[in-house]
Design a protein around this motif. Structure first.
Motif, short mmCIF file in Angstrom:
data_model
loop_
_atom_site.label_atom_id
_atom_site.label_comp_id
_atom_site.label_asym_id
_atom_site.label_seq_id
_atom_site.Cartn_x
_atom_site.Cartn_y
_atom_site.Cartn_z
N ALA A 118 7.42 -1.72 -5.27
CA ALA A 118 6.11 -0.86 -5.47
C ALA A 118 6.10 -0.24 -6.66
CB ALA A 118 5.99 0.28 -4.29
N ASP A 119 7.08 0.40 -7.21
CA ASP A 119 7.36 0.80 -8.66
C ASP A 119 7.00 -0.03 -9.69
OD1 ASP A 119 7.83 3.30 -7.66
OD2 ASP A 119 9.94 3.41 -8.14
N MET B 276 5.56 -2.86 -9.37
CA MET B 276 4.28 -3.41 -9.17
C MET B 276 3.18 -2.45 -9.75
SD MET B 276 4.62 -4.77 -5.29
CE MET B 276 2.93 -4.99 -4.64
N ARG B 277 3.58 -1.20 -9.47
CA ARG B 277 2.50 -0.07 -10.38
C ARG B 277 2.56 -0.22 -11.71
NH1 ARG B 277 3.79 3.36 -6.76
NH2 ARG B 277 5.58 4.12 -7.74
#
Lengths: 156, 162
Positions: free
Chosen positions: A33-34, A36-37
């Protein structure tokens, strides 16, 4: 040649191919998630030690993960990813990509070289940009909040 | 008083469209993209929610009905879009706190929209240049009548290759 012929004949390499985020299967969901962000990209390609795709983790899977409260974000992604990467080669045609995306409901397609290693990522965004380039006259000049129709007529 | 209609003197009339060159398209697909209306694509169903809905409830709803975004409205007025990208950027990091907020605080406000009279090429260009994956479709009164996303566009394009 028209757009239809171009799509039938041209290879995927004509699309904009983005740099893929690649992580190993032991990476955590939080790391995915990190990344991707940070990269403003909705997909991580999970690769083996040789750089070959073994799965995908996407924004959609992250949503499902968040709804299911029984797991921690610090668990490895290998337990939650799509097991199939549906990757394609740069030399495959855009028409083939379109058909694959439609039948398998894909948003992201990893692009691999002849050895099967990930060299980039394409998908819906690449396809839309490719088609939009065929219609430069249609680029919107309308301001974001401007109205197409007036509330009241102008003049006497 | 009724006025008599005068005929134009012969030879004075100039057709304003005499110099008009209609666009030339290479194939049917290009013509459709430039001349069809957005409504020729599938733009429904779409789901609207209130800005007061909790983020956790919105995420649950999106997973349940398998959509990538919700349109946030108040009455007929479109206020914003709440998308998977909003979840990634604004919710995931601090999920326990952010998931309890109303989506009005987390959504993307004032999204770009197209009108139902626009063409598919217009929508594609907004997606490509502004970078939005989903674009609300509005009618003449600015009321939401649909939403257009990449999946619906690929479905529309695919029928030219069947």
């Amino acid at each position: 040649m028209g757009l239809r012929q171009d799509i039938i004949l041209q290879p995927i390499s004509e699309l904009s191919i983005r740099e893929a985020i690649t992580l190993g299967p032991e990476a955590t969901v939080r790391e995915c998630a990190d990344q991707m962000r940070r990269h403003k990209l909705g997909c991580v390609v999970v690769v083996d030690s040789e750089g070959k795709p073994v799965g995908k983790f996407t924004e959609r899977l992250l949503m499902k993960f968040l709804v299911d409260h029984s797991h921690s974000l610090d668990e490895p992604v290998k337990g939650f990813m799509y097991q199939e990467s549906n990757s394609m080669k740069e030399s495959d045609t855009i028409a083939r990509l379109l058909a694959r995306m439609r039948t398998k409901m894909l948003r992201f397609v990893p692009v691999v070289d002849d050895a099967g290693k990930v060299i980039g990522l394409t998908g819906q965004k690449g396809l839309i940009e490719y088609i939009a380039e065929h219609f430069p006259r249609q680029v919107k000049t309308r301001e974001l909040k401007s109205k197409l129709f007036m509330d009241q007529r102008e003049g006497a | 008083m009724k006025r008599k209609r005068r005929d134009a003197p012969p030879g004075d009339f100039q057709d304003p469209l005499s110099n008009y060159d209609p666009p030339i398209y290479a194939d049917d697909m290009e013509k459709s993209l430039c001349e069809d209306s957005i409504l020729d694509l599938k733009t429904t169903p779409f789901r609207t929610v209130s800005p007061d809905m909790k983020v956790c409830d919105a995420i649950k709803l999106m997973v349940e009905i398998d959509v990538a975004c919700l349109l946030v409205t108040e009455g007929d007025k479109l206020l914003g879009i709440f998308s998977e990208r909003d979840v990634l950027n604004k919710v995931t990091q601090d999920f326990d706190i952010a998931s309890q907020k109303p989506i009005g605080q987390v959504m993307t406000q004032d999204p770009m929209a197209v009108y139902e009279t626009d063409t598919p090429a217009d929508a594609l260009n907004i997606m490509a240049t502004a970078g939005f994956r989903h674009i609300p479709v509005l009618d003449v009164d600015d009321k939401v009548v649909g939403i257009l996303g990449p999946r619906r566009i690929t479905a529309y394009l695919q029928h030219y290759f069947e």
